[in-house]
Design a protein around this motif. Structure first.
Motif, mmCIF file in Angstrom:
data_model
loop_
_atom_site.group_PDB
_atom_site.id
_atom_site.type_symbol
_atom_site.label_atom_id
_atom_site.label_comp_id
_atom_site.label_asym_id
_atom_site.label_seq_id
_atom_site.Cartn_x
_atom_site.Cartn_y
_atom_site.Cartn_z
ATOM 1 N N LEU A 69 0.848 -1.191 0.000
ATOM 2 C CA LEU A 69 0.000 0.000 0.000
ATOM 3 C C LEU A 69 0.881 1.238 0.000
ATOM 4 C CD1 LEU A 69 -2.652 -0.927 2.722
ATOM 5 C CD2 LEU A 69 -2.904 -1.092 0.249
ATOM 6 N N SER A 70 0.398 2.307 -0.591
ATOM 7 C CA SER A 70 1.121 3.575 -0.574
ATOM 8 C C SER A 70 0.628 4.436 0.577
ATOM 9 C CB SER A 70 0.900 4.327 -1.882
ATOM 10 O OG SER A 70 1.395 3.583 -2.961
ATOM 11 N N ASN A 71 1.537 5.178 1.172
ATOM 12 C CA ASN A 71 1.195 6.175 2.196
ATOM 13 C C ASN A 71 0.452 5.592 3.392
ATOM 14 O OD1 ASN A 71 2.327 8.183 0.514
ATOM 15 N ND2 ASN A 71 0.414 8.306 -0.617
ATOM 16 N N GLY A 72 0.863 4.429 3.851
ATOM 17 C CA GLY A 72 0.209 3.828 5.002
ATOM 18 C C GLY A 72 1.209 3.484 6.087
ATOM 19 N N THR A 73 0.706 3.268 7.288
ATOM 20 C CA THR A 73 1.582 2.860 8.391
ATOM 21 C C THR A 73 1.385 1.398 8.753
ATOM 22 O OG1 THR A 73 -0.056 3.540 10.019
ATOM 23 C CG2 THR A 73 1.595 5.188 9.365
ATOM 24 N N GLY A 74 0.458 0.745 8.114
ATOM 25 C CA GLY A 74 0.192 -0.668 8.357
ATOM 26 C C GLY A 74 -0.556 -1.237 7.177
#
Length: 89
Positions: A69-74
């Motif tokens: 995923l792009s721009n995620g923390t998990g």
């Protein structure tokens, strides 16, 4: 997970990842375990269904295959347990 447990795990060079069957590794919400473990580049797996009698106490490898995923923390992750004597030897 308590700060004490996270610190102990972070000091063990053989620990490369930690998985828990709860929604978060930090029960208190203060993210102490997150900070302690990720500072040592130990990856975290949360909310993993580990209540399986077929998982041995030792002698296995854990494969974690996260969804990119792009721009995620998990991200959702597929976790597979493989015996050390299995397909990866």
């Amino acid at each position: 997970m308590s700060a004490e447990t996270a610190t102990k795990l972070a000091s063990m060079p053989e620990v490369v990842g930690v998985g828990v069957d709860t929604i978060s590794i930090d029960a208190s919400g203060e993210e102490i375990a997150h900070q302690t473990l990720t500072a040592k580049n130990i990856y975290l797996l949360e909310d993993v269904d580990m209540d399986k009698p077929c998982i041995p106490d030792r002698g296995f490898r854990v494969l974690s295959m996260p969804i990119k995923l792009s721009n995620g923390t998990g991200t959702p992750t597929r976790v597979i347990i493989v015996p050390e004597s299995g397909i990866l030897s």
